[in-house]
Scaffold this active site. Structure first.
Site, short mmCIF file in Angstrom:
data_model
loop_
_atom_site.label_atom_id
_atom_site.label_comp_id
_atom_site.label_asym_id
_atom_site.label_seq_id
_atom_site.Cartn_x
_atom_site.Cartn_y
_atom_site.Cartn_z
CD GLU A 1 -5.13 5.22 3.37
OE1 GLU A 1 -5.89 4.52 2.69
OE2 GLU A 1 -3.98 5.54 3.01
CG HIS B 1 -1.74 1.21 1.39
ND1 HIS B 1 -1.49 2.15 2.37
CD2 HIS B 1 -2.80 1.69 0.68
CE1 HIS B 1 -2.35 3.13 2.27
NE2 HIS B 1 -3.16 2.88 1.27
CD GLU C 1 2.02 9.93 0.15
OE1 GLU C 1 0.80 9.64 0.06
OE2 GLU C 1 2.45 11.09 -0.01
CD GLU D 1 -2.57 2.63 -3.61
OE1 GLU D 1 -3.05 3.78 -3.51
OE2 GLU D 1 -2.96 1.66 -2.93
CG HIS D 2 -0.15 6.14 -0.54
ND1 HIS D 2 -0.70 7.25 0.05
CD2 HIS D 2 -1.08 5.16 -0.41
CE1 HIS D 2 -1.90 6.97 0.52
NE2 HIS D 2 -2.15 5.69 0.25
#
Length: 420
Positions: free
Chosen positions: A128, A48, A121, A51-52
């Protein structure tokens, strides 16, 4: 005549198009058959985070340049990570498809994973994770997954944990991409106004650096079942009940989805009508089926006040048992129509068609014609539904609860009502 064409490039990457000349746009992307279950425990969340980070700069484009280039033509980029796949996709006007492919190819081959960008990030992903922890009807599913598949990749959260994500090094991103992003596990897919030959040429020219091979040593899933209770001060208790499900390839895959539709797939379903409309026990209740390469999960979610838990568990158990014993012809036909209509309505969207085609290639290795899917839905009969009910009833049960749990019956009592 089929609108779908597939070509395999020399590095194993498949290029697929679903041509729709009646639209002015194209949805396209790169789908990778790797996700959370391909991670090692010590870097849970790396798929994940990768992906960011893919959008945070390449050798020739800054993060801002990536955003500005796609939005300058009115398009948009996005991505997601699941337990078994990762997707990077765009939607643009048809004439801007080459730019979209160029950007996607760039971020998946030339990302720099700048350390300063990674620090920022990480903080975004930590926010999140914090947001998910503040959303109990989301968080309960992480506990449910971990309880169904304990101490294994399939049970770990897609977002990872705060403790791990804070410490994932840059090299872990490089290693994960190098290990799993090989051509044989990737699909370049588009649906909309685009010629197949155009996308093939773009793939050959822009994705030539993708290596052919990638690791395929993901740990096999082992469903265990069990009980999780997280006592939190909330207005509702959020519950997920689960049972071992089916893979996409099993003969009764469409039968279990039909069973789920009848049980809790809409406002006319048994759970919605009995639990919400008749008794007023919940605001939200539904059933679901999540297939994996080597297993699956059938589940029911509900949220209710702590003083209604006993009644809720009893009613859910009754409805599951009754449906397995005596589904009416009307219920079966209504569920069939719901499933077919949902699939056919989705085909009006270029994004849905691109995603469906990419997933079919990753899962089955071939496009699945709409007529074949319709025929399999229509072929589900009472014996098939009976097999599904019997298999689900064999358990074992997984239960996850988050909120006030004092009045929740013990696991054995709940299992006695849902499995035999």
């Amino acid at each position: 005549m089929s609108s779908i064409t597939v070509t395999t490039l020399s590095n194993g990457l498949r290029v697929a198009t679903d041509r729709m000349d009646q639209v002015e746009t194209v949805s396209l992307g790169l789908w990778v058959g790797a996700g959370t279950r391909d991670e090692a425990a010590e870097v849970n969340g790396v798929a994940h985070l990768l992906e960011h980070m893919a959008f945070k700069g390449t050798k020739t484009r800054s993060a801002r340049a990536i955003a500005e280039e796609i939005e300058a033509v009115g398009g948009h980029l996005n991505a997601y990570t699941s337990r078994e796949s990762t997707a990077y996709y765009a939607k643009v006007l048809a004439e801007h498809a080459p730019l979209a492919v160029d950007i996607l190819a760039d971020i998946l081959q030339h990302s720099t994973f700048d350390e300063d960008e990674l620090t920022r990030e990480r903080d975004v992903v930590l926010q999140e994770i914090g947001q998910a922890h503040d959303t109990p009807d989301d968080l309960v599913f992480d506990h449910f997954q971990a309880t169904a598949f304990p101490d294994q990749p399939m049970g770990r959260p897609v977002l990872g944990t705060v403790e791990i994500v804070e410490n994932i090094p840059r090299q872990a991103l490089v290693d994960h991409m190098g290990r799993t992003y090989g051509g044989e596990r990737m699909v370049l897919c588009a649906a909309g106004r685009i010629a197949h030959e155009t996308l093939v040429e773009l793939g050959k020219r822009l994705l030539a650096e993708v290596p052919p091979n990638s690791a395929t040593d993901a740990t096999a899933s082992r469903y265990a079942g069990g009980d999780f209770r997280g006592d939190r001060t909330l207005e509702q208790t959020h519950l997920v009940f689960g049972l071992p499900g089916y893979t996409n390839a099993e003969a009764d895959y469409f039968a279990v989805n039909l069973f789920s539709t009848m049980l809790g797939g809409g406002m006319s379903s048994r759970l919605f009508q009995e639990v919400r409309e008749k008794r007023g026990l919940v605001y939200s209740i539904y059933s679901f089926h999540s297939p994996y390469r080597d297993g699956g999960l059938f589940g029911i979610y509900a949220g209710t006040g702590p003083d209604r838990l006993e009644e809720l568990v009893t009613v859910i158990g009754e409805e599951v048992g009754d449906l397995g014993a005596a589904a009416s012809d009307q219920e079966i036909e209504r569920a069939r129509t719901q499933m077919k209509a949902s699939m056919l309505m989705a085909r009006e969207s270029t994004g849905s068609r691109a995603e469906a085609l990419a997933n079919q290639l990753l899962i089955y290795g071939r496009p699945i014609p709409v007529e074949e899917v319709v025929a399999k839905i229509d072929a589900v009969d009472r014996p098939a539904l009976g097999r599904v009910a019997a298999r689900l009833a064999s358990g074992p049960l997984t239960m996850a609860a988050l909120g006030p749990v004092k009045n929740l019956p013990d696991h054995e009592a709940i299992a006695a009502r849902l499995v035999s």
